[in-house]
Scaffold this motif. Structure first.
Motif, PDB file in Angstrom:
ATOM      1  N   ALA A  76       0.843  -1.193   0.000  1.00  0.00           N
ATOM      2  CA  ALA A  76       0.000   0.000   0.000  1.00  0.00           C
ATOM      3  C   ALA A  76       0.881   1.247   0.000  1.00  0.00           C
ATOM      4  CB  ALA A  76      -0.908  -0.021   1.225  1.00  0.00           C
ATOM      5  N   THR A  77       0.294   2.367  -0.336  1.00  0.00           N
ATOM      6  CA  THR A  77       1.035   3.624  -0.389  1.00  0.00           C
ATOM      7  C   THR A  77       1.375   4.109   1.012  1.00  0.00           C
ATOM      8  OG1 THR A  77      -0.074   4.250  -2.431  1.00  0.00           O
ATOM      9  CG2 THR A  77       0.992   6.016  -1.207  1.00  0.00           C
ATOM     10  N   LEU A  78       2.595   4.567   1.169  1.00  0.00           N
ATOM     11  CA  LEU A  78       3.043   5.178   2.413  1.00  0.00           C
ATOM     12  C   LEU A  78       3.079   6.685   2.214  1.00  0.00           C
ATOM     13  CD1 LEU A  78       4.287   5.033   5.266  1.00  0.00           C
ATOM     14  CD2 LEU A  78       6.528   4.927   4.163  1.00  0.00           C
ATOM     15  N   ALA A  98      12.399   4.925   3.080  1.00  0.00           N
ATOM     16  CA  ALA A  98      11.218   4.117   2.768  1.00  0.00           C
ATOM     17  C   ALA A  98      11.359   3.439   1.410  1.00  0.00           C
ATOM     18  CB  ALA A  98       9.973   4.993   2.799  1.00  0.00           C
ATOM     19  N   ARG A  99      11.862   4.170   0.436  1.00  0.00           N
ATOM     20  CA  ARG A  99      12.045   3.575  -0.901  1.00  0.00           C
ATOM     21  C   ARG A  99      13.093   2.474  -0.860  1.00  0.00           C
ATOM     22  NH1 ARG A  99      11.650   9.463  -2.742  1.00  0.00           N
ATOM     23  NH2 ARG A  99       9.490   9.649  -3.460  1.00  0.00           N
ATOM     24  N   HIS A 100      14.090   2.642  -0.005  1.00  0.00           N
ATOM     25  CA  HIS A 100      15.101   1.597   0.152  1.00  0.00           C
ATOM     26  C   HIS A 100      14.473   0.307   0.674  1.00  0.00           C
ATOM     27  CE1 HIS A 100      19.113  -0.057   0.706  1.00  0.00           C
ATOM     28  NE2 HIS A 100      18.782  -0.409   1.936  1.00  0.00           N
ATOM     29  N   ARG A 101      13.395   0.425   1.421  1.00  0.00           N
ATOM     30  CA  ARG A 101      12.661  -0.743   1.915  1.00  0.00           C
ATOM     31  C   ARG A 101      11.686  -1.288   0.871  1.00  0.00           C
ATOM     32  NH1 ARG A 101      12.152  -1.518   7.634  1.00  0.00           N
ATOM     33  NH2 ARG A 101      13.509  -0.127   8.828  1.00  0.00           N
ATOM     34  N   GLY A 102      11.627  -0.657  -0.294  1.00  0.00           N
ATOM     35  CA  GLY A 102      10.732  -1.109  -1.346  1.00  0.00           C
ATOM     36  C   GLY A 102       9.320  -0.570  -1.241  1.00  0.00           C
ATOM     37  N   LEU A 103       9.117   0.486  -0.438  1.00  0.00           N
ATOM     38  CA  LEU A 103       7.776   1.036  -0.240  1.00  0.00           C
ATOM     39  C   LEU A 103       7.453   2.090  -1.288  1.00  0.00           C
ATOM     40  CD1 LEU A 103       7.843   1.371   3.649  1.00  0.00           C
ATOM     41  CD2 LEU A 103       6.839  -0.457   2.283  1.00  0.00           C
ATOM     42  N   GLN A 104       6.183   2.186  -1.610  1.00  0.00           N
ATOM     43  CA  GLN A 104       5.677   3.186  -2.550  1.00  0.00           C
ATOM     44  C   GLN A 104       5.357   4.456  -1.756  1.00  0.00           C
ATOM     45  OE1 GLN A 104       2.367   1.845  -4.975  1.00  0.00           O
ATOM     46  NE2 GLN A 104       1.573   3.915  -5.154  1.00  0.00           N
ATOM     47  N   VAL A 105       6.078   5.532  -2.030  1.00  0.00           N
ATOM     48  CA  VAL A 105       6.012   6.743  -1.210  1.00  0.00           C
ATOM     49  C   VAL A 105       5.234   7.850  -1.913  1.00  0.00           C
ATOM     50  CG1 VAL A 105       7.378   8.551  -0.085  1.00  0.00           C
ATOM     51  CG2 VAL A 105       8.191   6.187  -0.101  1.00  0.00           C
ATOM     52  N   GLU A 154       6.136  -0.459   7.186  1.00  0.00           N
ATOM     53  CA  GLU A 154       6.373  -1.497   6.179  1.00  0.00           C
ATOM     54  C   GLU A 154       5.447  -2.690   6.390  1.00  0.00           C
ATOM     55  OE1 GLU A 154      10.111  -4.051   4.311  1.00  0.00           O
ATOM     56  OE2 GLU A 154      10.384  -2.877   6.141  1.00  0.00           O
ATOM     57  N   ILE A 155       5.308  -3.110   7.640  1.00  0.00           N
ATOM     58  CA  ILE A 155       4.415  -4.232   7.950  1.00  0.00           C
ATOM     59  C   ILE A 155       2.983  -3.880   7.585  1.00  0.00           C
ATOM     60  CG2 ILE A 155       3.460  -5.640   9.821  1.00  0.00           C
ATOM     61  CD1 ILE A 155       6.206  -5.294  11.236  1.00  0.00           C
ATOM     62  N   LEU A 156       2.536  -2.682   7.964  1.00  0.00           N
ATOM     63  CA  LEU A 156       1.161  -2.265   7.690  1.00  0.00           C
ATOM     64  C   LEU A 156       0.887  -2.150   6.201  1.00  0.00           C
ATOM     65  CD1 LEU A 156       0.548   0.459  10.410  1.00  0.00           C
ATOM     66  CD2 LEU A 156      -0.595  -1.745  10.220  1.00  0.00           C
ATOM     67  N   CYS A 157       1.839  -1.587   5.459  1.00  0.00           N
ATOM     68  CA  CYS A 157       1.642  -1.419   4.013  1.00  0.00           C
ATOM     69  C   CYS A 157       1.434  -2.765   3.334  1.00  0.00           C
ATOM     70  CB  CYS A 157       2.845  -0.710   3.396  1.00  0.00           C
ATOM     71  SG  CYS A 157       2.900   1.068   3.708  1.00  0.00           S
ATOM     72  N   LYS A 158       2.196  -3.763   3.741  1.00  0.00           N
ATOM     73  CA  LYS A 158       2.069  -5.085   3.135  1.00  0.00           C
ATOM     74  C   LYS A 158       0.794  -5.785   3.607  1.00  0.00           C
ATOM     75  CE  LYS A 158       7.018  -5.479   2.411  1.00  0.00           C
ATOM     76  NZ  LYS A 158       8.311  -6.073   2.819  1.00  0.00           N
ATOM     77  N   ASP A 159       0.442  -5.588   4.870  1.00  0.00           N
ATOM     78  CA  ASP A 159      -0.785  -6.193   5.393  1.00  0.00           C
ATOM     79  C   ASP A 159      -2.028  -5.611   4.722  1.00  0.00           C
ATOM     80  OD1 ASP A 159       0.638  -7.796   7.074  1.00  0.00           O
ATOM     81  OD2 ASP A 159       0.202  -6.662   8.902  1.00  0.00           O
ATOM     82  N   MET A 160      -1.992  -4.303   4.422  1.00  0.00           N
ATOM     83  CA  MET A 160      -3.164  -3.670   3.814  1.00  0.00           C
ATOM     84  C   MET A 160      -3.418  -4.184   2.404  1.00  0.00           C
ATOM     85  SD  MET A 160      -3.036   0.272   5.178  1.00  0.00           S
ATOM     86  CE  MET A 160      -4.554   0.736   4.324  1.00  0.00           C
ATOM     87  N   ILE A 161      -2.359  -4.503   1.665  1.00  0.00           N
ATOM     88  CA  ILE A 161      -2.554  -5.088   0.342  1.00  0.00           C
ATOM     89  C   ILE A 161      -3.241  -6.438   0.464  1.00  0.00           C
ATOM     90  CG2 ILE A 161      -1.322  -6.167  -1.591  1.00  0.00           C
ATOM     91  CD1 ILE A 161      -1.646  -3.171  -1.859  1.00  0.00           C
TER      92      ILE A 161
END
Length: 242
Positions: free
Chosen positions: A3-5, A21-28, A222-229
């Protein structure tokens, strides 16, 4: 995929958090919701004080020449970033806090009763213990900025919001109200429980980072973004976790 951060802290923190955040692979997404400016101030006589209280790195980024006459006073800093900026400005850091300035004040050594708080124009009130005095000097101010239409549309789609300060939490909540953004689609990650009041309620979920620093915030996000997907893009719990 995640999910978007959404990030909303002022620069230079926004850029640093976005890169991490981008280094963790998150969509910012997101933007600074305030601009920090120096305020005119006059430094007091350092002999009248035992220590400096600093609740933000902005004290040392924007304090200017007035800081020079105070470098012999030890600094009690609210967090690691503030402590690092104090050292860079030539100060000795006596202690790094982990739960807000009030916790630092409550744990102050008995020999340090005359405190100088260098702060922003808007700040959290502090309660001084008996026989302790706290003088304040405002050295910077935050200018609120609006959420633009394109970002409003992205927020309407849901995601995870990182909030680093009470002022940002307050302003973000006000902007969501102004723009009629559905809070139930957003999960908040707060840097500490002191942000619960300014952030308000009706969010899809509210989580407290396990430590008051950017790394802990991003790890929780990071955990929440992946859980929301996995949950179809929606925040599933209105609970508060630490």
């Amino acid at each position: 995929m995640s999910a978007t951060l959404f990030l909303f802290r002022p620069e230079p923190g926004w850029g640093a958090s976005a890169a991490a955040a981008r280094h963790r692979g998150l969509q910012v997404a997101g933007c600074p919701l305030s601009r920090i400016e120096p305020a005119e101030w006059t430094a007091p006589d350092p002999r009248a004080f035992d220590a400096i209280l600093a609740g933000s790195a902005n004290v040392f980024r924007h304090g200017g020449e007035g800081l020079g006459g105070l470098v012999d006073l030890p600094v009690f800093a609210v967090g690691e970033t503030t402590g690092a900026m104090a050292r860079e400005a030539g100060f000795a850091v006596e202690r790094i806090g982990a739960g807000g300035l009030q916790t630092l004040v409550d744990g102050m050594p008995a020999t340090m009763t005359r405190l100088l708080r260098l702060c922003g124009e808007r700040r959290v009130p502090l309660a001084a213990p008996a026989a302790t005095s706290i003088a304040e000097r405002v050295v910077y101010r935050a200018i609120d900025l609006p959420i633009e239409d394109e970002l409003r549309g992205r927020l309407a789609g849901g995601g995870v919001v990182l909030l680093h300060s009470g002022e940002t939490a307050r302003h973000f909540a006000a902007e969501c109200a102004r723009l009629a953004i559905d809070r139930s689609r957003l999960a908040l990650v707060l840097i500490g429980p002191r942000l619960l009041g300014p952030a308000g309620d009706s969010w899809g979920a509210v989580h407290i980072a396990p430590a008051p620093d950017d790394g802990a915030l991003l790890a929780s996000a990071e955990i929440l973004c992946k859980d929301m997907i996995g949950a179809g893009g929606h925040a599933q719990s209105a609970g508060r976790s630490g």
